[in-house]
Design a protein around this motif. Structure first.
Motif, PDB file in Angstrom:
ATOM      1  N   THR A   1      -4.241   9.855  -0.934  1.00 26.51           N
ATOM      2  CA  THR A   1      -4.423   9.120   0.316  1.00 26.51           C
ATOM      3  C   THR A   1      -5.191   9.944   1.337  1.00 26.51           C
ATOM      4  O   THR A   1      -6.056   9.424   2.061  1.00 26.51           O
TER       5      THR A   1
ATOM      6  N   GLY B   1       1.564   2.244  -0.735  1.00 33.69           N
ATOM      7  CA  GLY B   1       0.464   2.103   0.207  1.00 33.69           C
ATOM      8  C   GLY B   1       0.622   0.894   1.111  1.00 33.69           C
ATOM      9  O   GLY B   1       0.416   0.982   2.332  1.00 33.69           O
TER      10      GLY B   1
ATOM     11  N   PRO C   1      -0.591   4.312   7.280  1.00 32.48           N
ATOM     12  CA  PRO C   1      -1.307   5.167   6.327  1.00 32.48           C
ATOM     13  C   PRO C   1      -2.305   6.110   6.978  1.00 32.48           C
ATOM     14  O   PRO C   1      -2.632   7.161   6.412  1.00 32.48           O
TER      15      PRO C   1
END
Length: 503
Positions: free
Chosen positions: A57, A275, A281
């Motif tokens: 990520t 996610g 995020p």
């Protein structure tokens, strides 16, 4: 050398092993489910996801998840080649044993050397990644040295369990898989179905991560593919326990396939669900959130879930390390019983529980020796690439030598599993995948190391594989262990095996 006509198979596993030149010394008690469990546990979905979610990520935002199916498809190609080899020669220490029968002694020894260190360094990575979860149980924040010492403790504890043999190991691995069912499947489905906070468009959004790291979208995606391969390497544990599996020639290929597909499905499910359920995020991209999985779980289920979830994850990591360490020990045993590994007389010893105790001790010492990489600063990304590179180099060598033997006509798959006319194209694709991934993993990237990390963390993959390769080459030239290798199948020439059932 031309393939010879087939002959009837041996009447049992022990007879089959004797025909390949070895006595049955390990306890053969695993069924196909037990063998699948070994492959599923190494590397397990929980371990695979936690190892790569934060790194992925931070490098490529929400779009990082698309690297996972790429890696899964590539590894399925490797499993196709492994299945034909494991079916024909169901032996512990697959990379070494198979290359003995496909190439010359020097190449075979070097492949076995590289593969054994790959598995042992993978254990280093798992132990290091498990350490923070121990401190998380108590709400403590460890320093680099504390993480390293705790990782050593994990390795020693798993050695004790492995020393009691395959039966106790199977029970611990089964406990880990039960934890997987809770931590992976149920939690992943719940996050996806009930606690989703973002639309599926997040999965194509890099969240500005490539620009933040000074990279391009394509280069960021390649970096994620480099670490993503880590989540799909555990199927080789099925081969490591081949001499402890009933009807190994049929069941080991089946176990490799199902363990890889099972791990792949669960890892992709949870990567997507974490996610989409994560409250912010962008904080992972900026480095404010170093544990996106736990954040997503506690945001969905509430703060009460933090401690139980940490405990489940810790059990999963421990089971993974036990299974992987057991595989490393059995590979060392396979080399040492031929007398071609340093200190073979000690390494090949089997204790009264029919466990390869010499290999266990040697594997633990080598795994501990790589932990100083994390003494000065956190080394998650560096150790993942280090462990993954060490694993993919033998993947490439073995698929390459298999393809060479096919094209020369010196190997015709002659076990229970054969892909017939599709075997060669699949083998070509496996060589291309593993070769490209070796280059991709070994490419030094500062983005996979913490800011200000020492230079050797950035170059960890290339340094690790280089040091191991040079050490093996030096031993090969000075001690010439290949001279000790006898005919791998003294009672029959290569290819003199049962006719395959074409899949």
């Amino acid at each position: 050398m031309n393939p010879t006509p087939p002959r009837p198979p041996a009447s049992g596993d022990a007879e089959r092993l004797a025909a390949l030149g070895y006595r049955q010394e390990l306890r053969r008690s695993l069924g196909v489910l037990g063998n699948i469990a070994m492959g599923f546990a190494v590397v397990s979905p929980v371990v695979g996801l936690y190892a790569v979610a934060q790194v992925g990520t931070s490098v490529d935002g929400g779009a990082w998840v698309w690297a996972l199916p790429v890696c899964l498809l590539g590894q399925l190609l490797v499993v196709c080649v492994y299945s034909e080899l494991a079916s024909q020669w169901p032996l512990a220490g697959g990379a070494y044993q198979w290359s003995r029968r496909l190439a010359g002694p020097s190449f075979a020894w070097m492949t076995g050397w590289l593969w054994q260190f790959a598995v042992m360094f993978a254990n280093t990575t798992v132990a290091y990644l498990a350490a923070p979860w121990f401190f998380a149980l108590f709400g403590a924040v460890p320093g680099p040295a504390e993480l390293v010492l705790t990782a050593v403790g994990f390795l020693l504890a798993c050695t004790l369990v492995n020393a009691y043999g395959i039966t106790l190991l199977r029970w611990f691995v089964s406990l880990g898989i039960a934890a997987e069912a809770v931590a992976s499947v149920l939690v992943g489905l719940a996050l996806l179905l009930f606690f989703r906070q973002h639309g599926f468009g997040l999965l194509t959004d890099t969240l500005g991560a490539p620009a933040a790291t000074g990279s391009t979208p394509a280069m960021s995606f390649l970096a994620v593919v480099a670490v993503g391969g880590w989540a799909f390497i555990g199927f080789d544990a099925c081969v490591s326990t081949a001499e402890e599996t009933k009807d190994a020639a049929r069941q080991v290929p089946r176990a490799m396939r199902w363990s890889l597909l099972g791990v792949g499905a669960v890892v992709i499910l949870n990567a997507v669900s974490v996610g989409l359920a994560h409250p912010d995020p962008a904080k992972v991209v900026s480095g404010e959130d170093l544990d996106p999985v736990t954040t997503a779980v506690t945001a969905g289920f509430g703060d009460w879930s933090a401690k139980p979830f940490v405990l489940v994850v810790l059990v999963s990591f421990t089971a993974c390390l036990m299974a992987s360490q057991g595989g490393a020990a059995r590979g060392l045993y396979s080399l040492a019983r031929d007398g071609v590994f340093p200190f073979s007389a000690q390494v090949r010893k089997v204790n009264r529980h029919q466990a390869p105790i010499g290999g266990l001790v040697a594997a633990t010492l080598v795994s501990c020796a790589a932990l100083p990489l994390g003494l000065r600063s956190a080394a998650m990304g560096s150790l993942i690439t280090f462990g993954t590179a060490a694993t993919f180099v033998p993947f490439f060598l073995l698929t390459a030598v298999s393809l060479t033997a096919r094209l020369r006509g010196t190997w015709r798959p002659a076990g229970e599993v054969s892909y017939g006319r599709w075997g060669t194209p699949l083998n070509v694709l496996a060589v291309l995948w593993t070769g490209l991934e070796v280059v991709n993993i070994c490419w030094p990237r500062a983005v996979l190391a913490p800011p200000g990390a020492p230079w050797y963390q950035v170059w960890a993959a290339l340094l690790g594989t280089g040091v191991v390769g040079l050490a093996g080459l030096g031993y090969l030239l000075l001690r010439r262990p290949q001279r000790l290798m006898r005919d791998p199948d003294p009672q029959r020439p290569l290819g003199d095996e049962p006719a395959p059932a074409v899949l």
